[in-house]
Design a protein around this motif. Structure first.
Motif, PDB file in Angstrom:
ATOM      1  N   PHE A 191     -15.342  -6.531   2.359  1.00 51.39           N
ATOM      2  CA  PHE A 191     -14.000  -6.018   2.072  1.00 51.39           C
ATOM      3  C   PHE A 191     -13.520  -6.656   0.770  1.00 51.39           C
ATOM      4  O   PHE A 191     -13.326  -7.868   0.693  1.00 51.39           O
ATOM      5  CB  PHE A 191     -13.086  -6.372   3.248  1.00 51.39           C
TER       6      PHE A 191
ATOM      7  N   GLY B  65     -10.722  -6.878  -2.490  1.00 49.18           N
ATOM      8  CA  GLY B  65      -9.343  -6.585  -2.836  1.00 49.18           C
ATOM      9  C   GLY B  65      -8.666  -7.753  -3.514  1.00 49.18           C
ATOM     10  O   GLY B  65      -9.231  -8.848  -3.636  1.00 49.18           O
TER      11      GLY B  65
ATOM     12  N   ILE C  55      -6.505 -12.164   6.534  1.00 51.10           N
ATOM     13  CA  ILE C  55      -7.751 -11.389   6.570  1.00 51.10           C
ATOM     14  C   ILE C  55      -8.900 -12.257   7.053  1.00 51.10           C
ATOM     15  O   ILE C  55      -9.686 -11.851   7.928  1.00 51.10           O
ATOM     16  CB  ILE C  55      -8.055 -10.785   5.192  1.00 51.10           C
TER      17      ILE C  55
ATOM     18  N   TRP D 189     -14.476 -11.213   3.330  1.00 42.93           N
ATOM     19  CA  TRP D 189     -13.393 -10.911   2.397  1.00 42.93           C
ATOM     20  C   TRP D 189     -13.764 -11.433   1.018  1.00 42.93           C
ATOM     21  O   TRP D 189     -14.063 -12.607   0.845  1.00 42.93           O
ATOM     22  CB  TRP D 189     -12.101 -11.541   2.890  1.00 42.93           C
TER      23      TRP D 189
ATOM     24  N   TRP E  65      -9.237  -2.575  -0.917  1.00 43.37           N
ATOM     25  CA  TRP E  65      -7.773  -2.524  -0.847  1.00 43.37           C
ATOM     26  C   TRP E  65      -7.314  -1.917  -2.171  1.00 43.37           C
ATOM     27  O   TRP E  65      -7.546  -2.490  -3.240  1.00 43.37           O
ATOM     28  CB  TRP E  65      -7.234  -3.933  -0.652  1.00 43.37           C
TER      29      TRP E  65
ATOM     30  N   ASN F 197      -4.510   1.143  -4.320  1.00 38.40           N
ATOM     31  CA  ASN F 197      -3.419   2.126  -4.322  1.00 38.40           C
ATOM     32  C   ASN F 197      -3.030   2.458  -5.756  1.00 38.40           C
ATOM     33  O   ASN F 197      -3.569   1.910  -6.719  1.00 38.40           O
ATOM     34  CB  ASN F 197      -2.202   1.642  -3.518  1.00 38.40           C
TER      35      ASN F 197
ATOM     36  N   GLU G 293      -8.337   7.753   1.452  1.00 36.91           N
ATOM     37  CA  GLU G 293      -7.892   6.392   1.731  1.00 36.91           C
ATOM     38  C   GLU G 293      -7.022   6.426   2.981  1.00 36.91           C
ATOM     39  O   GLU G 293      -6.337   7.415   3.252  1.00 36.91           O
ATOM     40  CB  GLU G 293      -7.149   5.775   0.544  1.00 36.91           C
TER      41      GLU G 293
ATOM     42  N   PHE H 216      -2.727   1.185   4.906  1.00 31.35           N
ATOM     43  CA  PHE H 216      -2.959  -0.222   5.245  1.00 31.35           C
ATOM     44  C   PHE H 216      -1.632  -0.899   5.556  1.00 31.35           C
ATOM     45  O   PHE H 216      -1.486  -1.599   6.545  1.00 31.35           O
ATOM     46  CB  PHE H 216      -3.665  -0.896   4.067  1.00 31.35           C
TER      47      PHE H 216
ATOM     48  N   HIS I 110       0.241   0.967   0.580  1.00 37.74           N
ATOM     49  CA  HIS I 110      -1.048   0.564   0.035  1.00 37.74           C
ATOM     50  C   HIS I 110      -2.118   0.923   1.051  1.00 37.74           C
ATOM     51  O   HIS I 110      -1.848   1.077   2.251  1.00 37.74           O
ATOM     52  CB  HIS I 110      -1.076  -0.904  -0.382  1.00 37.74           C
TER      53      HIS I 110
ATOM     54  N   ILE J 105      -6.602   1.571   2.133  1.00 35.04           N
ATOM     55  CA  ILE J 105      -7.994   1.128   2.099  1.00 35.04           C
ATOM     56  C   ILE J 105      -8.868   2.327   1.797  1.00 35.04           C
ATOM     57  O   ILE J 105      -8.765   3.371   2.451  1.00 35.04           O
ATOM     58  CB  ILE J 105      -8.428   0.488   3.430  1.00 35.04           C
TER      59      ILE J 105
ATOM     60  N   LYS K 194       0.129  -8.276  11.148  1.00 35.82           N
ATOM     61  CA  LYS K 194       0.322  -8.220   9.697  1.00 35.82           C
ATOM     62  C   LYS K 194       1.810  -8.222   9.335  1.00 35.82           C
ATOM     63  O   LYS K 194       2.201  -8.709   8.272  1.00 35.82           O
ATOM     64  CB  LYS K 194      -0.382  -6.969   9.158  1.00 35.82           C
TER      65      LYS K 194
ATOM     66  N   ASP L 126       3.860  -7.778   5.950  1.00 33.28           N
ATOM     67  CA  ASP L 126       3.628  -6.431   5.419  1.00 33.28           C
ATOM     68  C   ASP L 126       4.179  -5.382   6.380  1.00 33.28           C
ATOM     69  O   ASP L 126       3.909  -5.423   7.588  1.00 33.28           O
ATOM     70  CB  ASP L 126       2.114  -6.236   5.245  1.00 33.28           C
TER      71      ASP L 126
END
Length: 400
Positions: A42, A44, A55, A73, A101, A103, A150, A153, A304, A306, A334, A342
């Motif tokens: 992953f 980002g 994460i 990550w 990740w 956008n 996408e 997220f 945003h 993924i 999250k 978030d």
């Protein structure tokens, strides 16, 4: 009902030839079996340690416990990620990135250069169960159609943060902000583009002065954009001499501005994470009397997402991980300010009473505006191609 994934994916090219993974007829249960025991890479932005910790901690542990998936990550700037994918595409190389990740203008760049796999969101049971696929913030990313390339997220919304002891009546318009800067010369500033938060502050001022509607379908023509935002550029010229160091220089990053606010060098800071104030108060960085405010005409919000690279080496693992992110438990974790703060992406009307209670139990902390206040005063982002134009015009006009 058995969910059938209507997709076909090619891993990439190795010396012995392409390794194909046909998902056309696979059920979700078969995808889960394919993903078990694998590693998902992953990639980002890694500029926020709280995000990195969440994460690497909560999400990685959950994927290992539920699916025996090792989540790796890899913090990296998005332009480096896209350059990496572009290089792999040109070399027809085996992929190394499973999820991104992404956008805004970066999604626009990736999709228009065929760097993403898709559409894939219809293959995700939790997308179909919890997401309002008719929501404009799901269908569009900075005005550009997502078309299933996408998955949501999280959500963000621009806020300004101030100290209630120093500023009992914070400015809630561009006029009030100018008056405040004149009252306190040298104690207000913002990060200069290309810093993401500074860039959105500039767009928010533009919206406050000339409105936002004209930009939503505006052509990415520099002369057209320049004329539309001219009143706002005149405003920034008037504001400039009252800023920190008389506007001759600006903080390079939002992190620098946060440090300046924490040290009392400036009176206000800003964030695209509406819960950041609570995080910084609880960690002892910001004064306990810090609070958030938005303009009375609203502030810019966006989602945003993924994405999955065109050459993801572990498509099944990526799909399972993204699907898990779209669970109430993960979205609520999250949402916790202590974890990340978030905003969640799930449609509240699609949640059961028990699932709604998970979000109601989240304690937002000090200085945070309620989610309903933010959503009731949420403005859409400009189309992605306009963002670099606005940044460049501001830099040419104000920085000289």
């Amino acid at each position: 009902m058995v969910l059938i994934v209507t997709a076909f994916f090619v891993y990439g090219c190795e010396e012995e030839g392409a390794k194909d993974l046909d998902l056309k007829t696979m059920s979700w249960e078969e995808i889960l079996e394919e993903a078990e025991g694998t590693q998902v890479n992953f990639y980002g932005w890694g500029g926020d340690q709280a995000v990195n910790n969440w994460i690497n901690g909560f999400l990685a542990h959950r994927m290992m416990e539920k699916y025996d998936i090792t989540l790796e990550w890899v913090p990296m700037n998005i332009d480096e990620i896209l350059n990496k994918l572009q290089g792999e595409k040109q070399a027809e190389a085996l992929g190394t990135v499973d999820m991104i990740w992404i956008n805004g203008e970066n999604f626009f760049t990736a999709k228009t250069n065929d760097l993403l796999y898709g559409p894939f969101t219809d293959a995700l049971p939790n997308f179909n169960h919890y997401i309002d696929d008719e929501d404009v913030e799901v269908q569009y990313d900075f005005g550009f159609p997502t078309e299933g390339y996408e998955a949501p997220f999280g959500k963000a919304q621009f806020v300004m943060i101030y100290d209630e002891e120093k500023t009992p009546n914070p400015p809630t318009s561009h006029e009030a902000l100018l008056a405040y800067a004149k009252e306190h010369p040298g104690e207000i500033t913002f990060p200069a583009p290309p810093d993401f938060t500074g860039s959105v502050f500039i767009r928010n001022i533009i919206y406050d002065i000339v409105g936002h509607e004209q930009f939503l379908e505006m052509e990415a023509d520099e002369d057209l954009v320049r004329e539309a935002i001219k009143p706002a550029m005149e405003y920034f010229k008037e504001l400039k001499p009252y800023l920190w160091r008389e506007g001759k220089t600006y903080p390079a990053t939002i992190a620098q501005l946060e440090n300046m606010y924490a040290d009392g060098e400036v009176r206000m800071v800003m964030a695209y994470n509406s819960n950041l104030v609570s995080q910084r108060i609880s960690s002892g960085v910001f004064p306990e009397t810090s609070a958030s405010v938005i303009f009375h005409k609203g502030t810019i919000g966006n989602g945003h997402f993924i994405g999955v690279p065109f050459n993801s080496p572990n498509l099944a693992g990526a799909l399972v991980t993204i699907n898990e992110i779209l669970t109430p438990e993960v979205q609520a974790s999250k949402y916790e300010p202590a974890n990340w703060g978030d905003l969640p992406v799930l449609d509240n009307d699609k949640l059961s009473e028990e699932e709604q209670e998970i979000f109601e139990a989240v304690k937002l902390g000090e200085g945070v505006l309620p989610q309903e206040v933010l959503l009731d005063n949420r403005l859409p982002e400009v189309p992605a191609p306009l963002v670099p134009l606005i940044d460049r015009i501001w830099m040419e006009t104000i920085l000289g």
